[in-house]
Design a protein around this motif. Sequence first.
Motif, mmCIF file in Angstrom:
data_model
loop_
_atom_site.group_PDB
_atom_site.id
_atom_site.type_symbol
_atom_site.label_atom_id
_atom_site.label_comp_id
_atom_site.label_asym_id
_atom_site.label_seq_id
_atom_site.Cartn_x
_atom_site.Cartn_y
_atom_site.Cartn_z
ATOM 1 N N LEU A 188 2.652 -26.902 13.537
ATOM 2 C CA LEU A 188 1.934 -26.355 14.683
ATOM 3 C C LEU A 188 0.731 -25.547 14.222
ATOM 4 O O LEU A 188 0.641 -25.134 13.062
ATOM 5 N N ARG A 216 1.277 -35.470 21.714
ATOM 6 C CA ARG A 216 1.549 -35.484 20.279
ATOM 7 C C ARG A 216 2.634 -36.520 19.976
ATOM 8 O O ARG A 216 3.666 -36.568 20.654
ATOM 9 N N ARG A 231 6.484 -34.433 20.480
ATOM 10 C CA ARG A 231 6.610 -33.153 19.763
ATOM 11 C C ARG A 231 7.948 -32.495 20.042
ATOM 12 O O ARG A 231 8.416 -31.660 19.271
ATOM 13 N N ARG A 372 4.313 -22.635 12.718
ATOM 14 C CA ARG A 372 2.939 -22.373 13.135
ATOM 15 C C ARG A 372 2.301 -21.526 12.040
ATOM 16 O O ARG A 372 2.278 -20.314 12.088
ATOM 17 N N LYS A 378 -6.329 -23.679 15.807
ATOM 18 C CA LYS A 378 -7.006 -24.354 16.917
ATOM 19 C C LYS A 378 -8.047 -23.432 17.538
ATOM 20 O O LYS A 378 -7.869 -22.211 17.597
ATOM 21 N N LYS A 492 6.386 -29.305 26.281
ATOM 22 C CA LYS A 492 6.689 -28.153 25.430
ATOM 23 C C LYS A 492 7.968 -27.459 25.892
ATOM 24 O O LYS A 492 8.273 -27.391 27.076
ATOM 25 N N ASP A 496 8.384 -23.208 22.050
ATOM 26 C CA ASP A 496 7.033 -23.570 21.638
ATOM 27 C C ASP A 496 5.979 -22.651 22.248
ATOM 28 O O ASP A 496 4.791 -22.768 21.924
ATOM 29 N N ASP A 498 3.630 -19.394 23.187
ATOM 30 C CA ASP A 498 2.957 -18.434 22.319
ATOM 31 C C ASP A 498 3.752 -17.137 22.238
ATOM 32 O O ASP A 498 4.453 -16.738 23.179
#
Length: 508
Positions: A188, A216, A231, A372, A378, A492, A496, A498
């Motif tokens: 990630l 993904r 994913r 991640r 990104k 997601k 996953d 944030d």
Amino acid sequence: MLLIDVVRVSEAVTRTSARLGKVGHLAELLARVAPAEAEIAISYLSGELPQRQVGVGWRTLQDLPQPKLVATATLTDVDALLTRIKAVSGPGSQAARKALVAELFSAVTSQEQSFLMRLLSGELRQGALDGVMIEAIAKASGAPSADVRRALTLRGWLPAVGAAALSGGVEALHAFKLEVGRAVAPMLAGSAPNVAAALEKAGVPAALEWKLDGVRVQAHRSGSEVHIFTRTLDDITPQVPELVEALLALPSTDLVLDGEVIALRPDGRPHTFQVTVSRATSKTDVPRLRAETPLSVFFFDALRVDGTDLLDLPYSERQEILTRTAPPELLTPRLTTDDVNKAEAFFTDVIKSGHEGVVVKSLTSPYAAGRRGAGWIKVKPRHTLDLVVLAVEWGHGRREGKLSNLHLGARDPESGDFVMLGKTFKGLTDELLAWQTERFLELADGPTDGWTVTVRPEQVVEVAFDGVQRSPRYPGGMALRFARVLRYRPDKRPEDADTIETVRALML
């Protein structure tokens, strides 16, 4: 081991807020569980079943028998009964399943009944997420947590990895290899507010790749056999024949590639994410859907080629191998540079083409499956976060009768809980309002006839916002400024989403 031992540890973990405390409780039990029961214990303490699903819903869990007064059920006993329940099928299966459930619940105490009800309904939330359990397995087995984590990315099922570590230590963990046909957790990306900041994190020179607003995919091929995973590790092979054909056309017959499928318009610009995800996940009438909305595939990484695992190689070497493996039209556009101006011009061109942004990648980073890391960053033209909906308020006026105002939360890796960051009702179309009303009534975790409906934290939503400011109104001491819904993310999972650390880094 008795089930009650696991139940008591689960309750202790729930009462403990500190991460180290949770790890200590779990490690103490794992250190004394029998090898044959280790996978069961880890599954239960992770809130999962070894059988995954056994076909037992809330209706089957009504009118349960009286509990036992003394705990005697072992993990093996319970697991065997659940396996029998899952195997029930055919005429009369509903009655047979209910009888087996009654047999199970009559053999356990009230404390164990409560645990099993939450376990079977998927509501055993005690803060023992993968990160905590990985540390507990490492502590109990004496193996480094990095070895446990790596084995997990290759095997994809923590109870099996944990059982191996507890019985065989580091040597057993090192026996796990990348297997064609078995999905691994994808690497990630972190985030940065702009290209210059991303380059500073990644180091220069670095590679910039188009960030496509697609689905993904992880593509596996062994001979003529192909498997395509999302994913979230779901197998969508029958839904994406274009990708299957592209993979079979490659010269290598033993490979695992990472990439993205996306629906493009005739002019090359992308359809909306909803169009792509609907096409890639629809299971019916695939030939017609393919003719109407064809999918394009773009690979950006190689995990295995010609039988050789590439995870530990630096990004630059994996790219060289990928370039030799797939033709240019199947590769994600990429620029390698140490010039900030050239990087920003590349970013601008990507945005003008209708895509999301770029992913800046360190040339030296290995493929950190399931994490991640700092190797991928990104960059989008606006602040966005993937958050989890914690509650929803009933609307009024034109939105009366619809669930409207969303309570948004970020993931706290330390506690395993979600921290509320504010509310929003902006960006919701009539179509989204209707959809989310139905969705959140399904996820309701309490009364639905009041003003606010609490929901199980399972739905991820992508929101845009203008910044993060300090706020005493919310537990995290922060609030999003002018948050608005961009889209829901069915691709997601809550884990996953944030983290609260990511949000804190964006605070004004």
